[in-house]
Design a protein around this motif. Sequence first.
Motif, short mmCIF file in Angstrom:
data_model
loop_
_atom_site.label_atom_id
_atom_site.label_comp_id
_atom_site.label_asym_id
_atom_site.label_seq_id
_atom_site.Cartn_x
_atom_site.Cartn_y
_atom_site.Cartn_z
N PRO A 97 56.72 50.17 61.26
CA PRO A 97 57.10 51.49 61.27
C PRO A 97 57.10 52.22 59.74
O PRO A 97 56.97 53.70 59.58
CB PRO A 97 58.42 51.85 62.01
N ASN A 98 57.30 51.31 58.90
CA ASN A 98 57.19 52.08 57.51
C ASN A 98 55.95 51.54 56.85
O ASN A 98 56.07 51.36 55.59
CB ASN A 98 58.54 51.29 56.72
N TRP A 99 54.86 51.18 57.43
CA TRP A 99 53.84 50.76 56.58
C TRP A 99 53.09 51.62 55.48
O TRP A 99 52.80 51.18 54.50
CB TRP A 99 52.74 50.47 57.58
N ARG A 100 53.47 52.94 55.64
CA ARG A 100 53.13 53.88 54.45
C ARG A 100 53.81 53.65 53.15
O ARG A 100 53.26 54.17 52.10
CB ARG A 100 53.26 55.40 55.07
N ARG A 101 54.80 52.78 53.19
CA ARG A 101 55.52 52.65 52.03
C ARG A 101 54.54 51.80 50.92
O ARG A 101 54.76 52.06 49.61
CB ARG A 101 56.68 51.92 52.08
N TYR A 102 53.70 51.01 51.41
CA TYR A 102 52.60 50.60 50.66
C TYR A 102 51.70 51.42 49.83
O TYR A 102 51.24 50.89 48.60
CB TYR A 102 51.64 49.65 51.35
N PHE A 103 51.52 52.72 50.06
CA PHE A 103 50.72 53.56 49.75
C PHE A 103 51.43 54.63 48.77
O PHE A 103 51.11 55.73 48.82
CB PHE A 103 49.85 54.14 50.70
N GLU A 104 53.01 54.56 48.50
CA GLU A 104 53.66 55.36 47.75
C GLU A 104 53.91 54.65 46.57
O GLU A 104 53.94 53.65 46.15
CB GLU A 104 54.87 55.48 48.63
N THR A 105 54.19 55.65 45.59
CA THR A 105 54.68 55.18 44.24
C THR A 105 56.21 54.62 44.36
O THR A 105 57.05 55.26 45.22
CB THR A 105 54.65 56.29 43.33
N TRP A 106 56.49 53.85 43.33
CA TRP A 106 57.80 53.21 43.76
C TRP A 106 58.41 53.36 42.16
O TRP A 106 57.81 53.04 41.16
CB TRP A 106 57.91 51.85 43.89
N ASP A 107 59.77 53.62 42.01
CA ASP A 107 60.26 53.55 40.82
C ASP A 107 60.17 52.32 40.08
O ASP A 107 60.17 51.92 39.00
CB ASP A 107 61.59 54.12 40.52
#
Length: 428
Positions: A363-373
């Motif tokens: 359900p959280n797969w989009r986190r791979y395509f987000e920027t992270w601090d």
Amino acid sequence: MAEDQAAQEAETPHETSPGTHCTEEKQDPTCSPAPPGDTWDQNPTTSRSVSDPIHGRSERLQHGAKLGTQCYNNAKNTKDTCLIAVHVISARSTTSNIEATSSKQITQDDFATEGDGVFTVNITNKLLNETESVFYNHVNPSDILSQGNGIIFIETGNRTSSSLALCAIESAARVYHDRPIAFFKNRFSEINSVNDKDSAERRILSSFPNVYIFHLNLEEAFKDTPLLPWYQRINHARESYWPYISSDGCRLALMWKHGGIYMDSDIISMRPIPEKNFLAAQSSQFSGNCIYGLTPQHNFTWSAMENFVKNYNGAIWGHQGPQLFTRVLKKFCDIPKFTTIEDVNCGNISFLHPQRFSPISYPNWRRYFETWDKFPTFNDSYALHLWNKMNAKHMTMVPGSNTLVEHIYTQHCPTMYGVLKRNETNPF
């Protein structure tokens, strides 16, 4: 097409002699290889040789020459080509088959061995005044997977492999550098294509001497298993999920015959999996089938193939995949619940916690395509499942985006990342 149903890097370089790269125009079977990723992008206009780090010994030159000559003579007699399965093809190879009807004069002097059954052919392209070193694989899957320690990827779709798939294969080739990586492809004709995407795929895979490409013949794969009668009677055209269903069945058949580890082509390897017989939990008491490891002729695999046929329902997504694995696993034990992040056992099979491969759940797969601090370390994981099936909008890794997926590419598939960063003919 591989199925995607619902961080400390452990890259280990090839153990070779430092500083001796095979970049001479004449093949030298005693030279050691360039590091992974450096064998094709240094000077694409010259001939190169890549020695097998395990089998590249000069005493096998005569054996390789014999195999190569036999292959060419057989091709000449049958008016076919000498290519059986591609092991490595050098960059810019426009003559990757030895055409039996051509005017090329190929003798034993043209052949150099890279180990049992693997040989190279020097082909001079007079028009371009170049010599290409083309590598051929005179083996079949049983030859390289006979030890039961191979890593198996499958592509049942009719398309060029995506950058994610190539990243997955590269990461496995690096982590499991001492084990064969077998890539079974349905669309095998592209090996000799001049298409930009196909060419990029060819060059990336050619960087790794433990990667083998084989044509995927489903009927041959299903032979001597309960799946063959099912395959022969099923109407493929009426199956909505046929590429995925055929992949579900094919991975079972290949794992029954060869064992090892199966991986979907959106699994990025980070460190070796210490287990031999394991399934990967998608959630507590529910198994996935995107990655698993079993010894050849394991009773779980046979039971799964029988259940696949007996309870076949192609209209239900995942019925032949994760649901099948969960159904069969329940016959082996009362699947324990996870109370910590520790793995559990089910008979002689380890049931690995979701953290091992899915620290970011689907359900959280989009986190791979987000920027992270701050990028996660994934210290409790062996590999990362990027859930490509969920990615309906085909989000991709963008160099310079500072996303998590970019970080993963730079760490675990730097060759693929370099191709994308250089935007070489915009291949993907």
